[in-house]
Design an enzyme around this catalytic site. Structure first.
Site, short mmCIF file in Angstrom:
data_model
loop_
_atom_site.label_atom_id
_atom_site.label_comp_id
_atom_site.label_asym_id
_atom_site.label_seq_id
_atom_site.Cartn_x
_atom_site.Cartn_y
_atom_site.Cartn_z
N ASP A 1 3.42 3.54 6.37
CA ASP A 1 2.80 3.31 7.73
C ASP A 1 3.52 2.75 8.86
O ASP A 1 4.68 2.22 8.68
CB ASP A 1 1.49 2.15 7.58
CG ASP A 1 2.23 0.89 7.63
OD1 ASP A 1 2.77 0.83 6.64
OD2 ASP A 1 1.72 0.03 8.16
N GLU B 1 7.67 2.32 -6.08
CA GLU B 1 7.81 1.69 -4.61
C GLU B 1 8.06 2.78 -3.65
O GLU B 1 8.33 3.92 -3.94
CB GLU B 1 9.06 0.79 -4.63
CG GLU B 1 9.69 0.21 -3.20
CD GLU B 1 8.33 -0.74 -2.68
OE1 GLU B 1 7.09 -0.27 -2.54
OE2 GLU B 1 8.72 -1.78 -2.48
N ASP B 2 7.58 2.60 -2.40
CA ASP B 2 7.66 3.73 -1.32
C ASP B 2 9.09 3.70 -0.88
O ASP B 2 9.64 4.86 -0.79
CB ASP B 2 6.46 3.35 -0.40
CG ASP B 2 6.89 2.08 0.54
OD1 ASP B 2 7.50 1.30 -0.18
OD2 ASP B 2 6.26 1.77 1.31
N ILE B 3 9.64 2.67 -0.41
CA ILE B 3 11.02 2.53 0.01
C ILE B 3 11.55 1.63 0.03
O ILE B 3 11.39 0.42 -0.16
CB ILE B 3 10.99 3.06 1.66
CG1 ILE B 3 12.21 3.38 2.36
CG2 ILE B 3 10.07 1.93 2.42
CD1 ILE B 3 12.09 3.71 3.76
N LYS C 1 0.90 -1.39 0.16
CA LYS C 1 0.08 -0.12 0.03
C LYS C 1 0.79 1.31 0.02
O LYS C 1 0.26 2.46 -0.40
CB LYS C 1 -0.82 -0.04 1.33
CG LYS C 1 -1.89 -1.15 1.39
CD LYS C 1 -2.66 -1.12 2.69
CE LYS C 1 -3.57 -2.28 2.78
NZ LYS C 1 -3.96 -2.12 4.19
N ASP D 1 14.75 -0.56 1.62
CA ASP D 1 15.40 -0.64 3.09
C ASP D 1 16.41 -1.62 3.03
O ASP D 1 17.48 -1.54 2.55
CB ASP D 1 14.35 -1.06 4.06
CG ASP D 1 14.86 -1.10 5.31
OD1 ASP D 1 15.88 -0.56 5.68
OD2 ASP D 1 14.33 -1.59 6.57
N PHE E 1 13.15 4.83 11.17
CA PHE E 1 11.72 4.42 10.68
C PHE E 1 10.97 5.43 10.41
O PHE E 1 10.45 6.31 11.23
CB PHE E 1 11.05 3.42 11.63
CG PHE E 1 9.98 2.53 11.23
CD1 PHE E 1 10.25 1.42 10.48
CD2 PHE E 1 8.74 3.22 11.37
CE1 PHE E 1 9.16 0.68 9.65
CE2 PHE E 1 7.76 2.44 10.37
CZ PHE E 1 7.88 1.21 9.64
N GLY F 1 16.14 -3.96 0.43
CA GLY F 1 16.12 -4.31 -0.87
C GLY F 1 15.51 -5.77 -1.30
O GLY F 1 15.31 -5.71 -2.43
N LEU F 2 14.93 -6.37 -0.22
CA LEU F 2 14.45 -7.82 -0.32
C LEU F 2 13.05 -7.85 -1.31
O LEU F 2 13.14 -8.44 -2.06
CB LEU F 2 14.33 -8.51 0.94
CG LEU F 2 13.82 -9.98 0.76
CD1 LEU F 2 14.65 -10.80 0.22
CD2 LEU F 2 13.55 -10.54 2.20
N ARG G 1 -0.36 6.86 7.22
CA ARG G 1 -0.37 6.92 5.83
C ARG G 1 -0.81 8.07 5.30
O ARG G 1 -0.32 8.54 4.24
CB ARG G 1 -1.09 5.64 5.04
CG ARG G 1 -0.36 4.17 5.37
CD ARG G 1 -0.96 3.32 4.28
NE ARG G 1 -1.11 1.92 4.97
CZ ARG G 1 0.04 1.22 4.51
NH1 ARG G 1 1.03 1.62 3.96
NH2 ARG G 1 0.21 0.01 4.90
N LYS H 1 16.87 3.76 2.05
CA LYS H 1 17.75 3.88 3.54
C LYS H 1 19.12 2.82 2.99
O LYS H 1 18.84 1.80 3.13
CB LYS H 1 16.96 3.08 4.47
CG LYS H 1 15.95 4.08 5.20
CD LYS H 1 15.79 3.49 6.47
CE LYS H 1 14.07 2.66 6.45
NZ LYS H 1 13.65 2.27 7.76
P1 IMP Z 1 12.75 -3.96 2.43
O1 IMP Z 1 12.28 -5.50 1.76
O2 IMP Z 1 13.60 -4.41 3.51
O3 IMP Z 1 13.56 -3.21 1.50
O4 IMP Z 1 11.43 -3.33 2.74
C1 IMP Z 1 10.75 -2.49 1.95
C2 IMP Z 1 9.15 -2.39 2.62
O5 IMP Z 1 9.29 -2.28 3.87
C3 IMP Z 1 8.87 -1.35 1.97
O6 IMP Z 1 8.22 -1.44 0.80
C4 IMP Z 1 7.88 -0.74 3.19
O7 IMP Z 1 6.76 -1.26 3.12
C5 IMP Z 1 8.77 -1.38 4.81
N1 IMP Z 1 9.43 -0.26 5.32
C6 IMP Z 1 10.90 -0.17 5.25
N2 IMP Z 1 11.28 0.78 5.93
C7 IMP Z 1 10.25 1.22 6.22
C8 IMP Z 1 10.05 2.45 6.98
O8 IMP Z 1 10.97 3.33 7.36
N3 IMP Z 1 8.75 2.90 7.28
C9 IMP Z 1 7.87 2.16 6.90
N4 IMP Z 1 7.65 1.12 6.04
C10 IMP Z 1 9.00 0.55 5.82
#
Ligand code: IMP
Length: 176
Positions: free
Chosen positions: A158, A98-100, A42, A102, A151, A104-105, A164, A130
């Protein structure tokens, strides 16, 4: 309900300005080609809705939903496809929004999955990145902002389903 005022990390104005710049870059890169935009639900809904308004190219909009986080602030390490797109992307130019990024997974799993469907190209736009926790290398073609390892919430992102709707990117303080 308790009052809360998250600290502003990136203001509404800064976000709008950056999204306009990204929209211009995307418009220039795609000439007159049709784009299949895949909004990752979302968290990317607000970024996607603002960004596509700044892309002056024909766009088909699709939604996909993946989950890797539970209700907390740490990834579960598993990525599950909750809702797939409906379009056939074979031979199409795809832009994932995509929103973020982190660890990268999530995005790496999604990009691998989409590649199997033989699109003509796939690019990634992410509002935030990040770098501190990155474990899976991903190329972000259109990046909004690089941020510290905090975070963040708001502008679609969210914490346990909340915040959100905030028009800015904020950080939760102790006591919120
Ligand atoms: P990754 O797979 O670790 O890169 O995480 C990506 C997903 O984790 C994003 O699409 C977000 O939904 C969630 N996420 C990661 N960091 C944050 C944050 O700081 N705030 C809110 N959601 C996050």
């Amino acid at each position: 309900m308790e009052m809360y005022t998250p600290e502003v990390l990136i203001s509404e104005e800064e976000i709008a300005l950056r999204i306009s710049e990204l929209g211009r870059a995307i418009t220039n890169d795609y000439e007159n080609e049709e784009l299949v935009v895949i909004c990752v639900l979302k968290g990317a809904f607000m970024f996607c809705s603002d960004l596509i308004k700044k892309i002056n190219r024909p766009v088909r909009l699709e939604f996909i939903s993946l989950s890797s986080y539970g209700d907390g602030t740490n990834s579960s390490g598993n990525v599950r496809l909750e809702m797939d797109i409906t379009a056939n992307i074979e031979g199409k130019h795809v832009l994932v929004i995509e929103d973020i990024v982190d660890t990268g997974l999530t995005i790496k799993t999604l990009l691998n999955m989409l590649a199997l469907r033989k699109p003509s190209s796939v690019k990634l736009a992410s509002l935030l990145f990040k770098p501190a926790k990155l474990k899976h290398r991903v190329d972000i073609n259109y990046l909004g902002f690089e941020i510290e390892d905090k975070f963040v919430i708001g502008f679609g992102l969210d914490y346990a389903g909340r915040y959100r709707e905030l028009p800015y990117i904020g950080v939760l303080n102790a006591g919120n």
